[in-house]
Design an enzyme around this catalytic site. Structure first.
Site, PDB file in Angstrom:
ATOM      1  N   VAL C  77       0.610  -1.147   0.126  1.00 10.50           N
ATOM      2  CA  VAL C  77      -0.085   0.185   0.245  1.00 10.50           C
ATOM      3  C   VAL C  77       1.059   1.240  -0.037  1.00 10.50           C
ATOM      4  CG1 VAL C  77      -2.119  -1.035   1.321  1.00 10.50           C
ATOM      5  CG2 VAL C  77      -0.177   0.041   2.594  1.00 10.50           C
ATOM      6  N   CYS C  78       0.428   2.162  -0.582  1.00 12.45           N
ATOM      7  CA  CYS C  78       1.264   3.500  -0.693  1.00 12.45           C
ATOM      8  C   CYS C  78       1.102   4.187   0.583  1.00 12.45           C
ATOM      9  CB  CYS C  78       0.758   4.312  -1.704  1.00 12.45           C
ATOM     10  SG  CYS C  78       1.211   6.005  -1.790  1.00 12.45           S
ATOM     11  N   VAL C  79       2.310   4.488   1.393  1.00  9.03           N
ATOM     12  CA  VAL C  79       2.123   5.111   2.463  1.00  9.03           C
ATOM     13  C   VAL C  79       1.401   6.255   2.403  1.00  9.03           C
ATOM     14  CG1 VAL C  79       4.574   6.088   2.233  1.00  9.03           C
ATOM     15  CG2 VAL C  79       3.516   5.758   4.371  1.00  9.03           C
TER      16      VAL C  79
END
Lengths: 100, 123, 129
Positions: C77-79
């Site tokens: 997941v994109c932070v």
């Protein structure tokens, strides 16, 4: 480099996506998935889009499962219905995919 | 240059009502650090991302005018910024009303640009 | 062929996750490899393991975790996208003093650099909106 263009939204709700055909090139393919298959039920809705695709040398496909889920009967013999294996083959067969 | 890939980031929606623009810009700024050939393309309502007439919100808790960050693209060595001419004209904007220097492309030129790319990220 | 995926559609709200997963499973069945599935924008909600679905419904997080385990696929997941939408792991929970974590441990938390790394090395990149 040829592209597979996937369209996920319906012609009726998002006509501008189908006007983006002007940005496609000869040899590209278009795969209609999710709500984009809703246009297949009407024998006229996609007619002018498909005629332009034909002139531009662009093949048009639709995901069979998404038609079946929605009770859509494909009215166009120029649209080939594909399963997920066909989807993968289209990705492999074109250098890139673009999600419209 | 050999080994460099052409990456295109396409902006399709206007600013503020959704996060497409700012999340596309975030992706561009990271992509710029990879030293590839990066281009941006503004289509449809995406042209409003670059509208210079946006008012910066003075309230610290308001929506900030993130589009000012487009001006920083040249600092990241991103200079290929394209706008679809019909999208711009149809929406009552002109090139001189945009935040940054852009190049206008007609539809066949947009098709050419897309055809040349290795990867196209749409937002 | 090595294929990486970018998934932007929200869990449950959109068909995107289901389409992406079916595509990924079929690609693996055909002998291709999925190097990474990067969840960006609303797609980060697919890592939320607090999501509850009925027994006969598609559960995105469980489906992705099973797929990744069976085919050795990296889920990311994109932070920044995930933090803004309240999807965090235990390390972030501790760091930011939040009452709970909700990211399934099978998902890594990385930046947009990971999406670019995967896209630049893979033969094909497929985005699901």
């Amino acid at each position: 480099m040829s592209a597979l263009i996937t369209i996920t939204e319906s012609l009726f709700n998002r006509p501008s996506l189908y006007e983006q055909l002007a940005f496609a090139s000869n040899g590209d393919s278009i795969l209609l998935i999710q709500d984009a298959v809703l246009g297949l039920q009407s024998p006229i809705a996609l007619a002018s889009f498909l005629a332009k695709c034909d002139v531009q040398g662009i093949g048009v496909f639709a995901l069979q499962e998404d038609c079946d889920l929605r009770g859509i009967d494909n009215q166009y013999n120029t649209i080939s219905l594909v399963d997920y294996a066909g989807f993968v083959a289209l990705v492999v067969g074109n250098e890139k995919q673009i999600a419209w | 240059m050999v080994g460099k890939k052409k990456l295109l980031y396409v902006f399709e929606d206007g600013p503020y009502s959704g996060s497409a623009g700012i999340e596309a810009l975030d992706a561009v700024l990271i992509g710029a650090s990879f030293e590839q050939e990066i281009s941006l393309l503004f289509l449809n309502d995406g042209v409003f991302q670059l509208n210079a007439g946006q008012s910066a919100n003075s309230q610290p808790t308001g929506l900030k005018q993130y589009t000012n960050a487009f001006k920083a693209l040249s600092d990241f060595d991103v200079h290929q910024i394209f706008v679809h001419d019909l999208s711009l004209i149809a929406r009552g904007l002109s090139q001189k009303e945009l935040l940054i220097d852009t190049r206008l492309l007609d539809s066949p030129k947009v098709a050419q640009l897309i055809a040349q790319q290795d990867k196209v990220f749409t937002f | 062929m090595d294929i990486n995926l970018i998934v932007n559609g929200a869990a449950y709200s959109r068909q995107s996750a289901y389409t992406a997963l079916k595509f990924a499973e079929q690609a693996c069945d055909q002998g291709h490899s999925i190097s990474q599935v990067f969840f960006y924008r609303d797609g980060v909600s697919q890592g939320n393991f607090l999501a509850m679905t009925l027994a006969d419904e598609f559960n995105a997080v469980e489906a992705w975790v099973a797929f990744a385990r069976d085919h050795d696929v990296k889920l990311v997941v994109c932070v920044s996208a995930a933090e803004r939408r309240g999807i965090i792991n235990q390390q972030q929970q501790a760091e930011f003093g939040k009452p709970s974590a909700n990211l399934h441990p099978a998902f890594a938390v990385e930046g947009l650099g990971a999406m670019h790394d995967a896209s630049l090395s893979a033969n094909r990149t497929v985005t699901f909106r």
